[in-house]
Write an enzyme that holds these catalytic residues in place. Structure first.
Site, PDB file in Angstrom:
ATOM      1  N   LYS A 202     -11.118   7.414  55.033  1.00  0.00           N
ATOM      2  CA  LYS A 202     -10.821   7.581  56.459  1.00  0.00           C
ATOM      3  C   LYS A 202      -9.612   8.468  56.719  1.00  0.00           C
ATOM      4  CE  LYS A 202     -13.347   3.675  58.340  1.00  0.00           C
ATOM      5  NZ  LYS A 202     -13.334   2.358  58.967  1.00  0.00           N
ATOM      6  N   ARG A 236     -15.341  -2.351  51.964  1.00  0.00           N
ATOM      7  CA  ARG A 236     -16.491  -1.489  52.236  1.00  0.00           C
ATOM      8  C   ARG A 236     -16.123  -0.080  51.786  1.00  0.00           C
ATOM      9  NH1 ARG A 236     -18.038   2.002  56.227  1.00  0.00           N
ATOM     10  NH2 ARG A 236     -20.198   1.953  56.899  1.00  0.00           N
TER      11      ARG A 236
END
Ligand code: PT1
Length: 254
Positions: A202, A236
């Site tokens: 991210k 995740r």
């Protein structure tokens, strides 16, 4: 939890896993690499992403789910749509991962008559515009309050508490400082329910390292380890093999 994107515009797999056959191959590799769960998504929710129709989403994920039936790992479906939840559960999904925390009309009902696990995630705004100007008073307090309220809504709808996971939603309407405050506050959130954390590749990692999305493996692993240290029950991730190795060493050297 390994990420299986079945989307043409997914932020870091750039369409590589668009076709269901390719997604299925990728999913099997993630299982071989040591994933305990897969998160299958047919609609991107990254910042700026466009919505897809229910039919399109189903055409993407159903062949993947059917191909993975009885593969032995938790099969999570990343969706906000109640109709997709119902079809996915009928096709063998064992977990629903909803970035809208079952707030859509009919979403609670879609999971109520199943025994699937559920992940309730916090998001401020909606994917298309959520990174425009995220604002909080006390971000940890607000995310905690939201997740506690969604846990209560699940309870009232008859979704047993032991089916629930919560997720502060890293990058979903949050600045770097908001994300860091949530990571520091993870132990507090973990008092509510087991926590799922998604930080893999991210932007928050790019903001710290200056690296583009395809050079964030080291940052992703460091962040995953920190999340587990702070109490995350599930991470995740895109890079399952590398993350599993890192976790094995981190555990054995405690
Ligand atoms: C997540 C998550 C998710 N993330 C759960 N589901 C995505 N439960 C999709 C960026 O800042 O963290 N938890 N489903 C992917 N979404 C994003 C968001 C991707 C932000 C990238 C960014 O780069």
């Amino acid at each position: 939890m390994g990420i299986v994107n079945v989307t043409p515009d997914s932020f870091s797999d750039g369409g590589r896993f668009y076709s269901s056959d390719q997604a299925l191959d990728h999913a099997r590799r993630l299982i071989d690499a040591g994933a305990d769960a897969l998160d299958i998504g047919g609609e991107s929710t990254r910042p700026g992403a466009q919505a897809v129709s229910e039919q399109e989403e189903l055409e993407r994920i159903l062949p993947v789910l059917e191909g993975l039936r009885d593969c032995g790992v938790t099969l999570s479906v990343d969706t906000m749509k109640p109709a997709v939840m119902r079809a996915a559960l009928a096709a063998g999904a064992t977990m629903i991962n909803d970035v809208r925390a079952l707030q859509a009309p009919g979403a609670l009902e879609a999971v109520r008559n199943s025994d699937c696990a559920v992940c309730l995630m916090h998001m401020q705004g909606e994917p298309r515009s959520m990174q425009d100007a995220p604002q909080y008073g006390d971000v940890l307090q607000e995310v905690y309050g939201f997740l506690a309220a969604r846990i209560a809504a699940c309870g009232a709808a008859g979704v047993a508490r032991d089916r629930l996971y919560i997720d502060p939603g890293f990058g979903f309407g949050k600045t770097l400082e908001h994300n860091l405050a949530l990571l520091r506050g993870l132990p507090r959130l973990a008092e509510l329910a087991p926590v799922l954390v998604g930080v893999s590749r991210k932007r928050m990692l790019g903001e710290i390292t200056g690296r583009p999305v395809d050079e964030r493996l080291a940052g992703s692993i460091a962040a995953a380890l920190r999340a587990v240290e702070k109490g995350a029950a599930i991470v995740r991730v895109h890079d399952v093999a590398a993350t599993v190795d890192a976790l094995k060493i981190w555990e054995r050297t405690r």
